[in-house]
Design a protein around this motif. Structure first.
Motif, short mmCIF file in Angstrom:
data_model
loop_
_atom_site.label_atom_id
_atom_site.label_comp_id
_atom_site.label_asym_id
_atom_site.label_seq_id
_atom_site.Cartn_x
_atom_site.Cartn_y
_atom_site.Cartn_z
N PRO B 37 9.93 5.08 -4.31
CA PRO B 37 9.99 6.83 -3.49
C PRO B 37 9.02 7.01 -1.94
O PRO B 37 8.44 5.78 -1.92
N ASN B 38 9.96 7.50 -1.42
CA ASN B 38 9.28 7.64 -0.02
C ASN B 38 7.32 8.19 -0.01
O ASN B 38 7.65 8.80 -0.67
N LYS B 42 5.80 0.82 1.25
CA LYS B 42 6.72 -0.05 1.30
C LYS B 42 6.67 -0.48 2.62
O LYS B 42 6.51 -1.71 2.95
N1 LIG Z 1 0.31 4.04 10.92
C1 LIG Z 1 -0.11 5.08 9.70
N2 LIG Z 1 -1.16 6.14 9.75
C2 LIG Z 1 -1.59 6.92 8.71
N3 LIG Z 1 -0.48 7.04 7.86
C3 LIG Z 1 0.06 6.02 7.57
C4 LIG Z 1 1.11 5.15 8.29
N4 LIG Z 1 1.62 4.20 7.71
C5 LIG Z 1 2.44 4.95 6.95
N5 LIG Z 1 0.99 6.04 6.48
C6 LIG Z 1 1.51 6.79 5.46
O1 LIG Z 1 0.90 5.72 4.63
C7 LIG Z 1 1.72 5.61 2.67
C8 LIG Z 1 3.09 5.10 2.93
O2 LIG Z 1 4.13 4.61 3.53
P1 LIG Z 1 5.37 4.32 4.28
O3 LIG Z 1 4.32 2.81 4.23
O4 LIG Z 1 5.67 4.37 5.42
O5 LIG Z 1 5.98 4.66 3.05
P2 LIG Z 1 7.39 4.03 2.28
O6 LIG Z 1 7.75 2.78 4.01
O7 LIG Z 1 7.33 3.05 1.08
O8 LIG Z 1 8.49 4.89 2.39
C9 LIG Z 1 2.39 7.25 3.32
O9 LIG Z 1 1.58 8.28 3.14
C10 LIG Z 1 2.05 7.47 5.23
O10 LIG Z 1 1.94 8.90 5.34
#
Ligand SMILES: Nc1ncnc2c1ncn2[C@@H]1O[C@H](COP(=O)(O)OP(=O)(O)O)[C@@H](O)[C@H]1O
Ligand SMILES: [Mg+2]
Lengths: 333, 246
Positions: B37-38, B42
């Motif tokens: 999920p979001n 990923k």
């Molecule tokens: N550059 C970043 N700085 C801080 N938090 C991040 C960053 N990138 C992702 N996150 C956090 O890490 C978690 C995983 O995000 P993400 O990898 O984008 O998940 P997905 O692609 O599965 O939706 C989320 O809680 C997101 O807010």
């Protein structure tokens, strides 16, 4: 043949414009100084475009490269004349120093500042120019704030007639050549992987990295190349043409601003943009100062801002867009 | 020997553990779906593999080489391609030039001339059905065309592995079917491993992936064949938010 034409075809109209500017200056009474001024702007724009236009990074300290190039030529003439050396070799060594000084300075600045992102880089460079000027003045390097006057040294090296021919004519011819060379190098970059890397990093630096592009390396290549041409412009226009150099004049930030305006007006990252930008900027500045002496900036500044906002891709950006897919496209970059 | 190997990889953002102790192996030519999920980590996992982020702990090996701390530009020429969740074409360049950049700095980058790269670009534009747009500015493409362009650009790198971040999100089912077919075809023909990550298990992933990894709050929850994953109660829980019946 067809391939060669599509590779170097876009150089033809640029060269043609330079030849026209030269011929108008030579042939029309009283126009030489106007054309010389335009050539300076063309060369300045063409040189700055290699960095500003191709990378999208703004260097507010750019004029420092013209400054150190000017000093390179000035030091060579002054020092070698005092050693008793004469002849064109002195000028050739001067050109070498006018290349080496900006190359060294740009390597030093680039190695540190080009690791920064656009806006931070721009802020960092504001300091470079002023810092360098105060270093020269404060530490009394190269005669400090007194500057250098080397009219008699230039006369001694080349003879009075040749030296005056240099000031009134040949220095401007060299500027044409420098501008044309800068255009040729720009086109060569555009047609090689350097140009593709620069376009990619200008558009999206993170995506470029993930595609395998060493963005810092390509930014530094563009920066050093652009700085070297700036040094040649300085050494020619500010040392050979006028044999004196004062720190406040050669580190004057308004030349950087003019260079930015020229590149943006003409079309950043295009080959012909700097020429078009220089013509628009140079001619309107010149004629406005005749028609409305003293008020030119008041009218000029808003016009330029409006043009740049209305045409963010510059004149050549719009032209390229229009010609896309037509047979003329291969002659325009 | 596996193509890509992650060993106990962890990435934190402040107090948040975005990727938690994930180990993973992918073999040559394999197609893997990463589902979660979001916010399950990923994109972060992809950023660790492509070098946008460096892991706080763990090790990443690609083709036998430890790339844990390599900058992104050193990973791509080894054969690591990726597409972005939101397409990121080089907008002012033409479609053909975009794809040629992939060829120029990919695994064959040093061997090909600029013109050969442009020819290779045309080949992949043909393959993705974008040839008619070759001379357009990439910024003018439709969102779906931009997704296809990203894949063409990644293919032109002649990669061993392509990471595809939400490649099919927001696409019409008809376009998804076409895209899945193209990816399968090229992956088989050129022996390219594909890691496709998507928010939801859907037909597209099922058609594409031979194996599925389910991420949940940054940790690996399931790693099994696609069919088994579908019937796994833990997967149902992640998506429906209630515990499976014991
Ligand atoms: N550059 C970043 N700085 C801080 N938090 C991040 C960053 N990138 C992702 N996150 C956090 O890490 C978690 C995983 O995000 P993400 O990898 O984008 O998940 P997905 O692609 O599965 O939706 C989320 O809680 C997101 O807010
Ligand atoms: Mg994501």
């Amino acid at each position: 043949m067809g391939k060669r034409l599509s590779t170097y075809g876009p150089f033809i109209p640029v060269l043609a414009l330079y030849v026209i500017i030269f011929l108008v200056g030579k042939g029309v009474q009283g126009m030489w100084q106007v054309m010389a001024m335009l050539t300076f702007y063309c060369a300045l724009g063409q040189a700055f475009n290699i960095f500003l236009g191709m990378t999208g990074y703004v260097d507010f300290g750019y004029v420092a490269f013209l400054g150190v190039g000017t000093y390179g030529m000035a030091l060579s003439i002054t020092y070698l004349a005092h050693q008793g050396m004469t002849g064109p070799a002195v000028i050739i060594i001067g050109f070498l120093l006018a290349l080496i000084f900006p190359a060294l300075l740009s390597m030093a600045v680039g190695a540190v500042a080009l690791r920064l992102r656009g806006a931070y880089f721009a802020i960092a460079t504001i300091g470079v120019n002023e810092g360098f000027r105060y270093l020269i003045e404060g530490a009394k390097i190269w005669n400090g704030s007194e500057g250098m006057i080397f009219t008699s040294e230039l006369n001694q090296v080349l003879g009075r007639d040749t030296a005056s021919g240099l000031s009134t004519f040949w220095a401007d011819v060299y500027l044409f050549i420098i501008a044309a060379l800068a255009a040729l190098v720009t086109l060569h970059f555009m047609r090689s992987r350097i140009g593709y890397a620069l376009t990619a990093l200008r558009e999206d630096e993170d995506a470029a990295k993930v595609m395998g592009i060493n963005v810092t390396k390509y930014k530094i290549i563009a920066f050093i190349t652009s700085a070297c041409f700036a040094g040649l412009v300085g050494g020619t226009s500010w040392a050979l043409k006028t044999p004196y150099v004062f720190p406040p004049e050669v580190f004057e930030i308004h030349y950087t601003i003019e260079a930015i305006i020229i590149v943006l007006l003409g079309g950043a990252g295009t080959l012909m943009g700097p020429v078009i930008g220089a013509l628009i900027y140079g001619l309107s500045k010149y004629y406005l100062s005749i028609i409305l002496p003293g008020f030119q900036l008041l009218i000029f500044a808003p016009i330029i801002i409006v043009i740049i906002i209305a045409f963010p891709d510059g004149v050549m950006g719009v032209v390229k867009q229009r010609l896309r897919g037509t047979s003329l496209a291969r002659f325009i970059e | 020997m596996s193509l890509l190997k992650l060993e106990k990889v962890t990435k934190r953002f402040g107090g948040l553990v975005a990727v938690n102790n994930v180990s993973l192996e992918i073999s040559e030519g394999e197609r893997l779906g990463i589902v979660g999920p979001n916010g399950s980590g990923k994109t972060t996992l992809f950023n660790l593999i492509s070098g946008v982020h460096i892991p706080d702990e763990g090790r990443i090996t690609f083709r036998g080489q430890d790339i844990t701390r390599f900058p992104p530009y050193k990973r791509a020429p080894l054969g690591l391609g990726r597409t972005f969740q939101i397409p990121r074409p080089f907008a002012s360049a033409t479609v053909r030039e975009n794809v040629a950049v992939g060829a120029m700095f990919g695994t064959l980058g040093k061997e090909l001339s600029v013109n050969e790269c442009l020819e290779l670009a045309d080949h992949y534009l043909d393959f993705m059905g974008l040839r008619a747009h070759a001379d357009k500015q990439a910024g003018t493409l439709t969102p779906v065309e931009k997704k296809l362009l990203e894949i063409a650009r990644a293919l032109a790198m002649k990669p061993r592995l392509i990471l595809m971040d939400e490649a099919m999100a927001g696409m019409h089912p008809k376009d998804i079917d076409k895209m899945v077919r193209l990816i399968q075809e090229v992956s088989d023909r050129e022996n390219i491993a594909v890691v496709a990550m998507v928010e939801h298990i859907m037909r597209a992933v099922l058609g594409l992936a031979q194996r599925v990894v389910v991420l949940h709050q940054g940790a690996k929850l399931v790693d099994s064949s696609t069919k088994e994953a579908l019937n796994d109660p833990r997967v149902v829980e992640v998506y429906l938010g209630h515990p499976p019946e014991e």
